[in-house]
Design a protein around this motif. Structure first.
Motif, PDB file in Angstrom:
ATOM      1  N   PHE A 337       0.791  -1.233   0.000  1.00 14.42           N
ATOM      2  CA  PHE A 337       0.000   0.000   0.000  1.00 14.42           C
ATOM      3  C   PHE A 337       0.825   1.286   0.000  1.00 14.42           C
ATOM      4  O   PHE A 337       0.309   2.333  -0.381  1.00 14.42           O
ATOM      5  CB  PHE A 337      -0.927   0.017   1.220  1.00 14.42           C
ATOM      6  N   LEU A 338       2.080   1.211   0.456  1.00 14.85           N
ATOM      7  CA  LEU A 338       2.881   2.423   0.615  1.00 14.85           C
ATOM      8  C   LEU A 338       4.177   2.324  -0.170  1.00 14.85           C
ATOM      9  O   LEU A 338       4.708   1.228  -0.373  1.00 14.85           O
ATOM     10  CB  LEU A 338       3.200   2.651   2.100  1.00 14.85           C
ATOM     11  N   PRO A 339       4.739   3.462  -0.593  1.00 13.43           N
ATOM     12  CA  PRO A 339       6.035   3.439  -1.273  1.00 13.43           C
ATOM     13  C   PRO A 339       7.151   3.051  -0.311  1.00 13.43           C
ATOM     14  O   PRO A 339       7.027   3.261   0.907  1.00 13.43           O
ATOM     15  CB  PRO A 339       6.197   4.885  -1.769  1.00 13.43           C
ATOM     16  N   PRO A 340       8.261   2.488  -0.825  1.00 22.56           N
ATOM     17  CA  PRO A 340       9.344   2.015   0.046  1.00 22.56           C
ATOM     18  C   PRO A 340       9.864   3.067   1.018  1.00 22.56           C
ATOM     19  O   PRO A 340      10.106   2.765   2.186  1.00 22.56           O
ATOM     20  CB  PRO A 340      10.426   1.592  -0.959  1.00 22.56           C
ATOM     21  N   VAL A 341      10.054   4.306   0.555  1.00 22.28           N
ATOM     22  CA  VAL A 341      10.597   5.342   1.434  1.00 22.28           C
ATOM     23  C   VAL A 341       9.689   5.556   2.632  1.00 22.28           C
ATOM     24  O   VAL A 341      10.156   5.674   3.775  1.00 22.28           O
ATOM     25  CB  VAL A 341      10.793   6.657   0.646  1.00 22.28           C
ATOM     26  N   ALA A 342       8.386   5.602   2.416  1.00 20.81           N
ATOM     27  CA  ALA A 342       7.437   5.824   3.510  1.00 20.81           C
ATOM     28  C   ALA A 342       7.467   4.669   4.505  1.00 20.81           C
ATOM     29  O   ALA A 342       7.462   4.888   5.728  1.00 20.81           O
ATOM     30  CB  ALA A 342       6.034   6.006   2.956  1.00 20.81           C
ATOM     31  N   VAL A 343       7.506   3.434   4.005  1.00 22.64           N
ATOM     32  CA  VAL A 343       7.534   2.267   4.901  1.00 22.64           C
ATOM     33  C   VAL A 343       8.794   2.281   5.756  1.00 22.64           C
ATOM     34  O   VAL A 343       8.746   2.044   6.972  1.00 22.64           O
ATOM     35  CB  VAL A 343       7.455   0.963   4.087  1.00 22.64           C
ATOM     36  N   ILE A 344       9.919   2.559   5.140  1.00 18.52           N
ATOM     37  CA  ILE A 344      11.185   2.563   5.876  1.00 18.52           C
ATOM     38  C   ILE A 344      11.173   3.624   6.964  1.00 18.52           C
ATOM     39  O   ILE A 344      11.534   3.364   8.126  1.00 18.52           O
ATOM     40  CB  ILE A 344      12.366   2.792   4.907  1.00 18.52           C
ATOM     41  N   LEU A 345      10.756   4.828   6.628  1.00 17.70           N
ATOM     42  CA  LEU A 345      10.785   5.919   7.600  1.00 17.70           C
ATOM     43  C   LEU A 345       9.794   5.703   8.728  1.00 17.70           C
ATOM     44  O   LEU A 345      10.037   6.113   9.868  1.00 17.70           O
ATOM     45  CB  LEU A 345      10.501   7.242   6.892  1.00 17.70           C
ATOM     46  N   MET A 346       8.674   5.060   8.454  1.00 18.40           N
ATOM     47  CA  MET A 346       7.683   4.813   9.490  1.00 18.40           C
ATOM     48  C   MET A 346       8.026   3.596  10.342  1.00 18.40           C
ATOM     49  O   MET A 346       7.835   3.605  11.560  1.00 18.40           O
ATOM     50  CB  MET A 346       6.302   4.617   8.850  1.00 18.40           C
ATOM     51  N   ALA A 347       8.529   2.534   9.701  1.00 15.27           N
ATOM     52  CA  ALA A 347       8.691   1.261  10.402  1.00 15.27           C
ATOM     53  C   ALA A 347      10.084   1.028  10.969  1.00 15.27           C
ATOM     54  O   ALA A 347      10.227   0.410  12.028  1.00 15.27           O
ATOM     55  CB  ALA A 347       8.328   0.111   9.460  1.00 15.27           C
ATOM     56  N   ALA A 348      11.123   1.496  10.280  1.00 10.33           N
ATOM     57  CA  ALA A 348      12.490   1.173  10.685  1.00 10.33           C
ATOM     58  C   ALA A 348      12.812   1.610  12.115  1.00 10.33           C
ATOM     59  O   ALA A 348      13.401   0.827  12.878  1.00 10.33           O
ATOM     60  CB  ALA A 348      13.489   1.768   9.692  1.00 10.33           C
ATOM     61  N   PRO A 349      12.473   2.842  12.536  1.00  7.06           N
ATOM     62  CA  PRO A 349      12.799   3.221  13.913  1.00  7.06           C
ATOM     63  C   PRO A 349      12.128   2.345  14.963  1.00  7.06           C
ATOM     64  O   PRO A 349      12.656   2.178  16.063  1.00  7.06           O
ATOM     65  CB  PRO A 349      12.291   4.677  13.995  1.00  7.06           C
ATOM     66  N   ILE A 350      10.943   1.805  14.643  1.00  8.67           N
ATOM     67  CA  ILE A 350      10.244   0.933  15.586  1.00  8.67           C
ATOM     68  C   ILE A 350      10.820  -0.478  15.545  1.00  8.67           C
ATOM     69  O   ILE A 350      11.037  -1.111  16.586  1.00  8.67           O
ATOM     70  CB  ILE A 350       8.735   0.895  15.268  1.00  8.67           C
ATOM     71  N   LEU A 351      11.078  -0.973  14.329  1.00  5.50           N
ATOM     72  CA  LEU A 351      11.504  -2.373  14.181  1.00  5.50           C
ATOM     73  C   LEU A 351      12.963  -2.593  14.542  1.00  5.50           C
ATOM     74  O   LEU A 351      13.331  -3.688  14.988  1.00  5.50           O
ATOM     75  CB  LEU A 351      11.256  -2.826  12.737  1.00  5.50           C
TER      76      LEU A 351
END
Length: 438
Positions: A337-351
């Motif tokens: 559903f989301l572009p790679p940049v958005a997923v990385i910026l949203m998820a990486a700090p949490i994961l």
């Protein structure tokens, strides 16, 4: 309100906001501002402008527009067509050679441009009509280009890896090196499937009927070698300690523009303006998402959502590979559903704290995350590459393109499994070149 309950509300609100059609950056800002205002009061909004611009106050971010200019300069020329033609001349007698030529051209063009849509457009315009003319099924012709285009976010230099490095404070140089062997592995898996499927069809000889003389094979190389020299030069400058990634990207962008002007006669001011205009537009979009994601991450941290999620996952009594499997499922769904940049910026700090606590290497995880994002590029409902291919060949339906790309999705899943079994494929080269990570 309990942090975990609040996390569910934030997740639901973010999904609704992004599905409303609003831009990713604006959606993240609206959600972050709204939850801070409701649960932390108006005083929490005072620092948001400083947080927004502080996210952009990084020298490493300069490499993003430079690499984008580098890719745009290449995409504006016949470099993709020349790459395709060169590989076709050398591989035409191999069973499935035309598909392999397209995949190889996608890999090389992806390494030069770092953009999946640009790779699909540049190689697809030449490759799809040629494969259809030679008798390849529409699904094979379109699906192979759509899948090959995804390599643009894994093979260095990769804008996606730069964004991950900035979001997680992991060395960008190590991330680039980590993408080399997994990128080659995916290319080999794609090519192996192409050869086998062509051989199984029984049409290998018909589909490889063309032949070229040695003179025809050699004469095309001078148009391709300068761009390959730039890639090698960029990597040497970066890992030889000559320049930082940002400095190297600036030199690479300048050289790509010079070569585009000298070899491909890109002298027209209007053509150069298009390169700079499109590069600026894409760069601003990415930087806007980065800044908005910084504000979003601040909201998650201020409301103790990040800490609560990490603590909750840490209390789960599950095998770490079960945890990694759940993370992969989450990344796959997000990538749909989301572009790679958005997923990385949203998820990486949490994961990142979660996967490091479980004993996984953050460099290795970056490659796993990127391959998941590659799958998202050729999976509905967003599937950006599917729509790019459909725009190039509108008479090929989206369903046909999707079905043609599915075997390559399975190749990527196999690639993730192989990386889980042999993580050294991603981690060996960074350690060999730059030493063990501290």
């Amino acid at each position: 309100m309990e942090p975990l309950t609040l996390a569910g509300l934030v997740g639901l609100s973010t999904v609704i906001m992004l599905f409303s059609g609003i831009s990713v950056a604006a959606g993240l800002l609206v959600v972050a501002t709204g939850f801070l205002l409701i649960f932390d009061g108006a005083r929490s909004l005072i620092s948001l402008p400083d947080l927004f611009f502080a996210e952009l106050n990084s020298f490493a971010l300069l490499s993003i527009p430079m690499f984008i200019i580098m890719g745009a300069a290449i995409a504006s020329t016949r470099a993709g067509a020349d790459l395709y033609e060169a590989l076709e001349r050398w591989l035409t007698r191999v069973p499935g050679g035309l598909v392999i030529s397209n995949l190889g051209a996608c890999a090389l063009f992806a390494a030069m441009s770092g953009s999946s849509p640009a790779t699909c457009a540049a190689i697809g315009k030449m490759g799809i009509p040629e494969m259809r003319k030679r008798g390849y099924p529409d699904g094979v012709a379109a699906g192979s280009i759509a899948a090959g285009g995804t390599l643009g976010i894994l093979i260095p230099p990769s804008v996606t890896m730069i964004v991950y490095g900035i979001a997680t404070e992991v060395s960008i140089g190590r991330l680039f090196l980590a993408g080399v062997f997994p990128g080659i592995m995916l290319v080999v898996l794609f090519m192996a499937w192409s050869i086998w499927s062509t051989w199984r069809s029984g049409n290998a000889q018909v589909l490889s009927a063309s032949s070229y003389t040695w003179r025809e094979k050699v004469e095309i190389l001078p148009r391709v070698l300068p761009f390959l020299a730039i890639i090698l030069g960029v990597l040497y400058a970066m890992y030889g300690g000559i320049a930082t990634p940002s400095e190297t990207a600036a030199v690479g962008a300048l050289l790509c523009i010079v070569i585009a002007m000298v070899i491909y006669r890109l002298w027209s001011p209007s053509a150069l303006w298009v390169v700079l205009r499109d590069s600026t537009r894409e760069s601003v979009m990415i930087l806007f998402i980065i800044a908005a994601a910084g504000v979003f991450s601040y909201m998650l941290s201020s409301l103790f959502i990040t800490q609560a999620i990490a603590e909750w996952i840490g209390t789960l009594d599950v095998n770490r590979w079960v945890l990694m499997g759940a993370v992969n499922v989450f990344l796959l769904i997000a990538g749909f559903f989301l572009p790679p940049v958005a997923v990385i910026l949203m998820a990486a700090p949490i994961l990142l704290p979660i996967i490091t606590a479980a004993g996984f290497d953050p460099i290795w995880f970056a490659v796993i995350l990127t391959i998941n994002m590659e799958i998202g590029l050729i999976s509905p409902p967003v599937g950006l590459n599917l729509y790019v291919i459909n725009g190039i060949a509108p008479d090929i339906s989206l369903k046909t393109i999707l079905l043609g790309s599915l075997p390559y999705v399975l190749c990527m899943v196999l690639g993730i499994v192989i990386l889980c079994i042999f993580p050294g494929i991603a981690t060996w080269l960074p350690e060999a070149v730059m030493g063990p990570a501290r």
